[in-house]
Design a protein around this motif. Sequence first.
Motif, PDB file in Angstrom:
ATOM      1  N   LEU A  55      -0.153 -37.007 -27.046  1.00 17.00           N
ATOM      2  CA  LEU A  55      -1.330 -36.181 -27.300  1.00 17.00           C
ATOM      3  C   LEU A  55      -1.360 -34.998 -26.336  1.00 17.00           C
ATOM      4  CD1 LEU A  55      -4.297 -38.608 -27.992  1.00 17.00           C
ATOM      5  CD2 LEU A  55      -2.975 -37.279 -29.596  1.00 17.00           C
ATOM      6  N   GLU A  56      -1.537 -33.797 -26.871  1.00 11.43           N
ATOM      7  CA  GLU A  56      -1.590 -32.595 -26.046  1.00 11.43           C
ATOM      8  C   GLU A  56      -3.049 -32.195 -25.794  1.00 11.43           C
ATOM      9  OE1 GLU A  56       2.659 -30.587 -27.188  1.00 11.43           O
ATOM     10  OE2 GLU A  56       0.884 -29.897 -28.248  1.00 11.43           O
ATOM     11  N   LEU A  57      -3.771 -33.099 -25.135  1.00 14.41           N
ATOM     12  CA  LEU A  57      -5.158 -32.820 -24.761  1.00 14.41           C
ATOM     13  C   LEU A  57      -5.151 -32.397 -23.305  1.00 14.41           C
ATOM     14  CD1 LEU A  57      -6.909 -35.801 -26.544  1.00 14.41           C
ATOM     15  CD2 LEU A  57      -6.566 -33.473 -27.365  1.00 14.41           C
ATOM     16  N   ASN A  58      -5.272 -31.109 -23.066  1.00 14.13           N
ATOM     17  CA  ASN A  58      -4.985 -30.564 -21.758  1.00 14.13           C
ATOM     18  C   ASN A  58      -6.234 -30.056 -21.060  1.00 14.13           C
ATOM     19  OD1 ASN A  58      -3.855 -29.423 -19.547  1.00 14.13           O
ATOM     20  ND2 ASN A  58      -2.642 -27.907 -20.622  1.00 14.13           N
ATOM     21  N   ALA A  59      -6.575 -30.679 -19.940  1.00 18.44           N
ATOM     22  CA  ALA A  59      -7.680 -30.192 -19.130  1.00 18.44           C
ATOM     23  C   ALA A  59      -7.334 -28.850 -18.499  1.00 18.44           C
ATOM     24  CB  ALA A  59      -8.020 -31.217 -18.044  1.00 18.44           C
ATOM     25  N   GLY A  60      -6.041 -28.564 -18.338  1.00 22.86           N
ATOM     26  CA  GLY A  60      -5.621 -27.291 -17.769  1.00 22.86           C
ATOM     27  C   GLY A  60      -6.036 -26.118 -18.630  1.00 22.86           C
ATOM     28  N   ALA A  61      -5.907 -26.248 -19.940  1.00 18.36           N
ATOM     29  CA  ALA A  61      -6.308 -25.169 -20.845  1.00 18.36           C
ATOM     30  C   ALA A  61      -7.807 -24.923 -20.758  1.00 18.36           C
ATOM     31  CB  ALA A  61      -5.902 -25.515 -22.281  1.00 18.36           C
ATOM     32  N   ALA A  62      -8.592 -25.998 -20.662  1.00 21.58           N
ATOM     33  CA  ALA A  62     -10.043 -25.851 -20.543  1.00 21.58           C
ATOM     34  C   ALA A  62     -10.414 -25.156 -19.236  1.00 21.58           C
ATOM     35  CB  ALA A  62     -10.714 -27.222 -20.623  1.00 21.58           C
ATOM     36  N   LEU A  63      -9.723 -25.502 -18.155  1.00 18.17           N
ATOM     37  CA  LEU A  63     -10.008 -24.895 -16.859  1.00 18.17           C
ATOM     38  C   LEU A  63      -9.724 -23.395 -16.870  1.00 18.17           C
ATOM     39  CD1 LEU A  63     -10.698 -25.076 -13.849  1.00 18.17           C
ATOM     40  CD2 LEU A  63      -8.328 -25.750 -13.419  1.00 18.17           C
ATOM     41  N   VAL A  64      -8.552 -23.008 -17.393  1.00 16.24           N
ATOM     42  CA  VAL A  64      -8.182 -21.596 -17.429  1.00 16.24           C
ATOM     43  C   VAL A  64      -9.111 -20.813 -18.358  1.00 16.24           C
ATOM     44  CG1 VAL A  64      -6.377 -19.967 -18.117  1.00 16.24           C
ATOM     45  CG2 VAL A  64      -5.790 -21.996 -16.795  1.00 16.24           C
ATOM     46  N   ASP A  65      -9.425 -21.384 -19.519  1.00 18.17           N
ATOM     47  CA  ASP A  65     -10.341 -20.709 -20.442  1.00 18.17           C
ATOM     48  C   ASP A  65     -11.682 -20.422 -19.780  1.00 18.17           C
ATOM     49  OD1 ASP A  65      -8.469 -20.685 -22.440  1.00 18.17           O
ATOM     50  OD2 ASP A  65      -9.249 -22.435 -23.496  1.00 18.17           O
ATOM     51  N   HIS A  66     -12.178 -21.395 -19.026  1.00 23.82           N
ATOM     52  CA  HIS A  66     -13.477 -21.242 -18.371  1.00 23.82           C
ATOM     53  C   HIS A  66     -13.415 -20.158 -17.296  1.00 23.82           C
ATOM     54  CE1 HIS A  66     -17.481 -23.139 -17.674  1.00 23.82           C
ATOM     55  NE2 HIS A  66     -17.348 -22.527 -16.511  1.00 23.82           N
ATOM     56  N   MET A  67     -12.361 -20.151 -16.504  1.00 22.36           N
ATOM     57  CA  MET A  67     -12.229 -19.182 -15.426  1.00 22.36           C
ATOM     58  C   MET A  67     -12.047 -17.768 -15.975  1.00 22.36           C
ATOM     59  SD  MET A  67      -9.882 -21.373 -12.728  1.00 22.36           S
ATOM     60  CE  MET A  67     -10.305 -20.394 -11.289  1.00 22.36           C
ATOM     61  N   VAL A  68     -11.269 -17.638 -17.047  1.00 23.77           N
ATOM     62  CA  VAL A  68     -11.069 -16.324 -17.666  1.00 23.77           C
ATOM     63  C   VAL A  68     -12.381 -15.807 -18.237  1.00 23.77           C
ATOM     64  CG1 VAL A  68      -9.938 -15.108 -19.577  1.00 23.77           C
ATOM     65  CG2 VAL A  68      -8.622 -16.663 -18.134  1.00 23.77           C
ATOM     66  N   ALA A  69     -13.140 -16.692 -18.879  1.00 20.65           N
ATOM     67  CA  ALA A  69     -14.418 -16.279 -19.458  1.00 20.65           C
ATOM     68  C   ALA A  69     -15.390 -15.808 -18.380  1.00 20.65           C
ATOM     69  CB  ALA A  69     -15.030 -17.429 -20.255  1.00 20.65           C
ATOM     70  N   ASP A  70     -15.377 -16.460 -17.212  1.00 23.31           N
ATOM     71  CA  ASP A  70     -16.258 -16.047 -16.120  1.00 23.31           C
ATOM     72  C   ASP A  70     -15.811 -14.729 -15.510  1.00 23.31           C
ATOM     73  OD1 ASP A  70     -18.189 -17.970 -16.240  1.00 23.31           O
ATOM     74  OD2 ASP A  70     -17.278 -19.297 -14.758  1.00 23.31           O
ATOM     75  N   GLY A 249       0.105 -33.391 -11.442  1.00 28.29           N
ATOM     76  CA  GLY A 249       0.177 -34.811 -11.788  1.00 28.29           C
ATOM     77  C   GLY A 249      -1.063 -35.296 -12.512  1.00 28.29           C
ATOM     78  N   ASN A 250      -2.243 -34.781 -12.131  1.00 30.72           N
ATOM     79  CA  ASN A 250      -3.484 -35.189 -12.798  1.00 30.72           C
ATOM     80  C   ASN A 250      -3.489 -34.778 -14.270  1.00 30.72           C
ATOM     81  OD1 ASN A 250      -4.187 -34.409  -9.790  1.00 30.72           O
ATOM     82  ND2 ASN A 250      -5.585 -36.034 -10.397  1.00 30.72           N
ATOM     83  N   LEU A 251      -2.993 -33.580 -14.549  1.00 29.13           N
ATOM     84  CA  LEU A 251      -2.968 -33.100 -15.938  1.00 29.13           C
ATOM     85  C   LEU A 251      -2.070 -33.978 -16.802  1.00 29.13           C
ATOM     86  CD1 LEU A 251      -2.705 -29.248 -15.296  1.00 29.13           C
ATOM     87  CD2 LEU A 251      -4.741 -30.567 -15.883  1.00 29.13           C
ATOM     88  N   GLN A 252      -0.925 -34.370 -16.244  1.00 29.47           N
ATOM     89  CA  GLN A 252      -0.023 -35.230 -16.991  1.00 29.47           C
ATOM     90  C   GLN A 252      -0.639 -36.614 -17.201  1.00 29.47           C
ATOM     91  OE1 GLN A 252       3.763 -35.874 -15.134  1.00 29.47           O
ATOM     92  NE2 GLN A 252       4.558 -37.123 -16.808  1.00 29.47           N
ATOM     93  N   GLU A 253      -1.308 -37.114 -16.170  1.00 30.28           N
ATOM     94  CA  GLU A 253      -1.897 -38.454 -16.266  1.00 30.28           C
ATOM     95  C   GLU A 253      -2.965 -38.515 -17.349  1.00 30.28           C
ATOM     96  OE1 GLU A 253      -3.956 -41.834 -13.355  1.00 30.28           O
ATOM     97  OE2 GLU A 253      -3.520 -39.820 -12.607  1.00 30.28           O
ATOM     98  N   ILE A 254      -3.775 -37.453 -17.477  1.00 30.11           N
ATOM     99  CA  ILE A 254      -4.819 -37.446 -18.502  1.00 30.11           C
ATOM    100  C   ILE A 254      -4.216 -37.548 -19.891  1.00 30.11           C
ATOM    101  CG2 ILE A 254      -6.561 -35.975 -19.579  1.00 30.11           C
ATOM    102  CD1 ILE A 254      -7.294 -34.972 -16.834  1.00 30.11           C
ATOM    103  N   SER A 255      -3.153 -36.791 -20.147  1.00 26.95           N
ATOM    104  CA  SER A 255      -2.516 -36.852 -21.461  1.00 26.95           C
ATOM    105  C   SER A 255      -1.898 -38.224 -21.715  1.00 26.95           C
ATOM    106  CB  SER A 255      -1.439 -35.761 -21.576  1.00 26.95           C
ATOM    107  OG  SER A 255      -2.029 -34.487 -21.571  1.00 26.95           O
ATOM    108  N   GLU A 256      -1.309 -38.812 -20.676  1.00 30.20           N
ATOM    109  CA  GLU A 256      -0.719 -40.143 -20.845  1.00 30.20           C
ATOM    110  C   GLU A 256      -1.790 -41.187 -21.160  1.00 30.20           C
ATOM    111  OE1 GLU A 256       1.454 -40.795 -17.278  1.00 30.20           O
ATOM    112  OE2 GLU A 256       3.281 -39.869 -18.059  1.00 30.20           O
ATOM    113  N   ILE A 257      -2.934 -41.104 -20.460  1.00 28.93           N
ATOM    114  CA  ILE A 257      -4.013 -42.063 -20.721  1.00 28.93           C
ATOM    115  C   ILE A 257      -4.568 -41.877 -22.121  1.00 28.93           C
ATOM    116  CG2 ILE A 257      -6.317 -42.802 -20.008  1.00 28.93           C
ATOM    117  CD1 ILE A 257      -5.588 -42.000 -17.161  1.00 28.93           C
ATOM    118  N   LYS A 258      -4.757 -40.625 -22.527  1.00 28.56           N
ATOM    119  CA  LYS A 258      -5.241 -40.344 -23.881  1.00 28.56           C
ATOM    120  C   LYS A 258      -4.282 -40.896 -24.923  1.00 28.56           C
ATOM    121  CE  LYS A 258      -9.133 -37.903 -24.125  1.00 28.56           C
ATOM    122  NZ  LYS A 258     -10.241 -38.220 -25.045  1.00 28.56           N
TER     123      LYS A 258
END
Length: 489
Positions: A55-70, A249-258
């Motif tokens: 699963l490609e559910l990436n918290a990294g994309a959400a983080l960057v999107d939020h920072m760019v929007a701000d 490592g955290n980003l990879q772990e989230i996808s693995e858990i999902k």
Amino acid sequence: MTKVQFRTAEERDRAQWADKFTAVAEGNLYRDKNSPFPIHEYFKLGLLGKEVRMLELNAGAALVDHMVADALTELNISSETEGNADEIKDWHKSIFYQDTLEQTARSFFSCGYAAQQVVRDIDPDTNENTYTIITLNSKTWYPTVPTFKYQEIREGRVVSIFSENNDGVKSWYAFVERHTKGNVEHELYKLENGNDLEGTKLKIKDLDRFKELEDSVATDLNHIPIFQIDMTRGAGKYFGQSIFAKIWGNLQEISEIKTQMRMERIKHFRSLLAAPAQSLQRAQRVDDGEALPNNSKQARVEQYEHQATFDLRQEIMAVPPGAQMPQFIQRDLEIITKAMEMIRDCLSEIASVTGCPRSVFNLDEKGTIHVETEKKKDRKYVQRITQCQKKLEWITEQGAKTYFQWKGDKAGKKEITAELDSAFEMTLEEKVDLYRKMNSDGKFISQEEAVRNLFPDMTEEERTEMLQKIQDEDKSLAGSFGDPVPVEL
């Protein structure tokens, strides 16, 4: 033919990491080549099914999107000379510069650095010069690092690796733009694969796609038309550090858990039926009428399989007295609940390491689901966004300066000021505290810049008067401490 080196191994490795960072920022975590995260073997071999993927559910994309929007607020262009600002605004509108600025901000956060190139071209219809700005793909930018970090970039290369298929044969090439002061050279190399460091040099017109290019073109500039901005750089580093560097490592772990949660859900829905054998009907075999050889091993195997096959679609089950009632055996969903808690812990740790508000990941201060965005941002996060805005303003001003020079302003008299509105609603006291911290060493933001941001409604004369008072007070204070009062004992 002799091969020529066009990049070093260190430059190639950095380019590959920039490609991985960019992929994560776009939510593309797993792919066949140069995958950001490793793909487990049981997915490669299809042990869980051909259609089951990571699963490609990436918290990294959400983080960057939020920072760019701000960071990307309203861009204000001003100039002391009438007409300059309007000209740049019209130019930005014609080239959709807001989109380019968004790409630059995205690369800035995800890769740790970003580069914009101002391009001069010729309109084939009117035979007149045209000007535009592009955000370079971070993996293609190879600057020549100066001797000292404080020095500006005076030369660099834009290296694009690509392949062409001719009659089913794939051929690899490297197209290089070599930028120096006042000139750009175009080079073409034939490679054996996309990871080569050296290649056979060809003529630029050997490929049809480059037949209109010249080997060398004068830029008529006293600098290269490429500008780089960086996030906070480590000691001895020339490139900024990606926002993903400490949370990889955290980003990879989230996808693995999902992915594990999805596997458990699939197994949960694939329940099994437990029932007394006497209550199950035998399945009708299609090969019942076929003759089997007597007293053979094959006959015994077939007979066993026939006896062990039941019809699970029967509507009525005759359960013998005292026997166990039929029931479905399903997996315990508690593991999914535990996995959700692990994901929240990972997101909380990411927020702590990066300094971003927990609301970016829809978490409140206690770590539970939160639906409203926090109004007060974390101080570290505010500084990151403010730093990005200052860098975007600077790179916008450099692009305008290059545009004016190509339009005939060789003396550099035409200047513009670019300013992004603040993304945060802070009180005057909070702003003063922030700018004091940013100006602690006098290198990041000047007193003049701080006054301009703290008091946007002031006229230039009022700002000048306030700055003069600040300087007079500083001199007075220094004089008081510099001339000690004599004391008689």
